[in-house]
Design a protein around this motif. Structure first.
Motif, PDB file in Angstrom:
ATOM      1  N   CYS A 102       0.820  -1.202   0.000  1.00 15.33           N
ATOM      2  CA  CYS A 102       0.000   0.000   0.000  1.00 15.33           C
ATOM      3  C   CYS A 102       0.855   1.254   0.000  1.00 15.33           C
ATOM      4  O   CYS A 102       1.790   1.382   0.790  1.00 15.33           O
ATOM      5  CB  CYS A 102      -0.921  -0.001   1.220  1.00 15.33           C
ATOM      6  N   ASP A 106      -3.033   5.327  -0.927  1.00 19.85           N
ATOM      7  CA  ASP A 106      -4.048   4.312  -0.621  1.00 19.85           C
ATOM      8  C   ASP A 106      -4.700   4.556   0.735  1.00 19.85           C
ATOM      9  O   ASP A 106      -5.838   4.169   0.964  1.00 19.85           O
ATOM     10  CB  ASP A 106      -3.438   2.908  -0.634  1.00 19.85           C
ATOM     11  N   GLU A 120      -8.750  -0.972  -0.813  1.00 19.77           N
ATOM     12  CA  GLU A 120      -8.071   0.031   0.022  1.00 19.77           C
ATOM     13  C   GLU A 120      -9.092   0.805   0.859  1.00 19.77           C
ATOM     14  O   GLU A 120      -8.866   1.065   2.040  1.00 19.77           O
ATOM     15  CB  GLU A 120      -7.231   0.979  -0.838  1.00 19.77           C
TER      16      GLU A 120
END
Length: 173
Positions: A102, A106, A120
């Motif tokens: 991530c 995100d 996400e």
């Protein structure tokens, strides 16, 4: 790992449901949320700081019964806590893949039609619900009285989350 908690979590269908189940069934749940204890209870065997281009990384076995989380050590402590909670969300939400990488961007996704970003947004929802459990957050909001901007600052400090996360949860609840 707490097998009983994992069984209870398996029956939950939403990020909020997962977070609520943890809050209701985790021995020693307090504010601020004891993330490392929860991570260990759900099967995360390591949470470590790394310097990388990612904000957070989750690596699991194929069955998602064990996992490891790494987070960006140069981020603020509040961001680190949100990132760890976010990666726990990826680990617990059944529809999410076994591994996640991530980026900082995100962590701000709330709603989207993009399939990758939906996961996400769900992990962010879970992180907010875990770090700021509905029952205790609402109780604290009520104690503060009629809405005022200063309440966000008090909640941000109490829950050890960013001002943005505190404000979003405040507005949502």
């Amino acid at each position: 790992m707490d097998d009983n908690l994992r069984m209870l979590l398996a029956d939950q269908g939403s990020p909020e449901g997962l977070a609520r189940c943890i809050a209701e069934n985790f021995a020693g749940m307090r504010v601020p949320t004891p993330l490392l204890d929860i991570a260990a209870a759900v099967g995360i065997t390591s949470v470590s700081e790394v310097a990388s281009g990612f904000e957070g990384v989750l690596v699991t076995d194929a069955a998602k019964s064990k996992g490891a989380i790494s987070y960006n050590g140069s981020s603020s402590p509040e961001r680190q806590r949100f990132t760890i909670a976010h990666e726990i969300g990826h680990f617990l939400i059944p529809s999410h893949g076994a591994n996640a990488q991530c980026l900082k961007a995100d962590m701000g996704v709330i709603k989207t039609a993009d399939a990758r970003k939906v996961t996400e947004a769900q992990a962010n929802d879970f992180a907010s619900c875990l770090l700021m459990p509905r029952a205790s957050y609402l109780a604290d909001i009520r104690k503060l009285g009629p809405p005022e901007t200063e309440h966000i600052l008090a909640l941000h400090r109490r829950y050890e989350v960013s001002k943005e996360a505190a404000a979003r949860r405040y507005a949502t609840l």
